[in-house]
Design a protein around this motif. Structure first.
Motif, PDB file in Angstrom:
ATOM      1  N   THR A  86      32.385 -50.163 -79.800  1.00  0.00           N
ATOM      2  CA  THR A  86      31.105 -50.724 -78.933  1.00  0.00           C
ATOM      3  C   THR A  86      31.197 -50.960 -77.164  1.00  0.00           C
ATOM      4  O   THR A  86      30.825 -50.327 -76.383  1.00  0.00           O
ATOM      5  CB  THR A  86      30.292 -50.432 -79.245  1.00  0.00           C
ATOM      6  N   LYS A  87      31.585 -52.204 -76.780  1.00  0.00           N
ATOM      7  CA  LYS A  87      32.019 -52.788 -75.726  1.00  0.00           C
ATOM      8  C   LYS A  87      33.003 -52.606 -74.871  1.00  0.00           C
ATOM      9  O   LYS A  87      32.799 -52.550 -74.067  1.00  0.00           O
ATOM     10  CB  LYS A  87      31.788 -54.461 -76.166  1.00  0.00           C
ATOM     11  N   TYR A  91      32.519 -47.203 -75.983  1.00  0.00           N
ATOM     12  CA  TYR A  91      32.885 -46.252 -76.724  1.00  0.00           C
ATOM     13  C   TYR A  91      31.566 -46.562 -77.621  1.00  0.00           C
ATOM     14  O   TYR A  91      32.328 -46.909 -78.742  1.00  0.00           O
ATOM     15  CB  TYR A  91      33.814 -46.117 -77.256  1.00  0.00           C
ATOM     16  N   PRO A  92      30.177 -45.770 -77.698  1.00  0.00           N
ATOM     17  CA  PRO A  92      29.601 -45.867 -78.831  1.00  0.00           C
ATOM     18  C   PRO A  92      30.423 -45.214 -80.010  1.00  0.00           C
ATOM     19  O   PRO A  92      30.417 -44.412 -80.788  1.00  0.00           O
ATOM     20  CB  PRO A  92      28.363 -45.290 -78.565  1.00  0.00           C
ATOM     21  N   VAL A  93      29.894 -46.074 -80.710  1.00  0.00           N
ATOM     22  CA  VAL A  93      29.666 -46.211 -82.626  1.00  0.00           C
ATOM     23  C   VAL A  93      28.848 -44.924 -83.218  1.00  0.00           C
ATOM     24  O   VAL A  93      28.174 -45.781 -82.819  1.00  0.00           O
ATOM     25  CB  VAL A  93      30.323 -46.900 -83.623  1.00  0.00           C
ATOM     26  N   ALA A 138      33.715 -52.096 -85.081  1.00  0.00           N
ATOM     27  CA  ALA A 138      32.640 -51.479 -84.463  1.00  0.00           C
ATOM     28  C   ALA A 138      32.083 -51.700 -83.047  1.00  0.00           C
ATOM     29  O   ALA A 138      31.718 -51.023 -81.952  1.00  0.00           O
ATOM     30  CB  ALA A 138      31.290 -51.195 -85.895  1.00  0.00           C
ATOM     31  N   GLN A 139      32.052 -52.975 -82.540  1.00  0.00           N
ATOM     32  CA  GLN A 139      31.287 -53.710 -82.125  1.00  0.00           C
ATOM     33  C   GLN A 139      32.003 -53.772 -80.284  1.00  0.00           C
ATOM     34  O   GLN A 139      31.914 -53.646 -79.617  1.00  0.00           O
ATOM     35  CB  GLN A 139      30.461 -55.187 -81.975  1.00  0.00           C
ATOM     36  N   MET A 152      32.743 -41.219 -83.023  1.00  0.00           N
ATOM     37  CA  MET A 152      32.364 -41.615 -82.158  1.00  0.00           C
ATOM     38  C   MET A 152      31.951 -40.031 -82.284  1.00  0.00           C
ATOM     39  O   MET A 152      32.234 -39.550 -81.996  1.00  0.00           O
ATOM     40  CB  MET A 152      33.310 -42.148 -81.119  1.00  0.00           C
TER      41      MET A 152
END
Length: 73
Positions: free
Chosen positions: A61-62, A65-67, A57-58, A8
């Motif tokens: 991201t939700k 914190y973008p992967v 990973a989703q 990340m």
């Protein structure tokens, strides 16, 4: 059991760690989730018959914190 490492962007606060680890460790099929603060990585061990690396990973991201990348072994 499978292992996944998510890269990340740099994390900025210790509360980010608790938020990510808490969400992942509550997910069915996750045996362990650990955030490595300095490197911006999340290491997970999970049961692939219960949850996928993509689903994990989703979740991250939700939380906001973008992967950037993931490595599954």
């Amino acid at each position: 059991m499978k292992k996944a490492v998510f890269q990340m962007e740099a994390l900025t606060c210790p509360s980010c760690i608790k938020k990510i680890e808490g969400a992942l460790n509550k997910t069915a099929g996750v045996e362990n989730a650990k955030v490595l603060f300095n490197s911006g990585k999340v290491k997970t061990t999970f049961d692939e018959s219960a949850v996928s690396a993509e689903a994990l990973a989703q979740i991250v991201t939700k939380l906001g914190y973008p992967v950037l990348s993931k490595k599954v072994s």
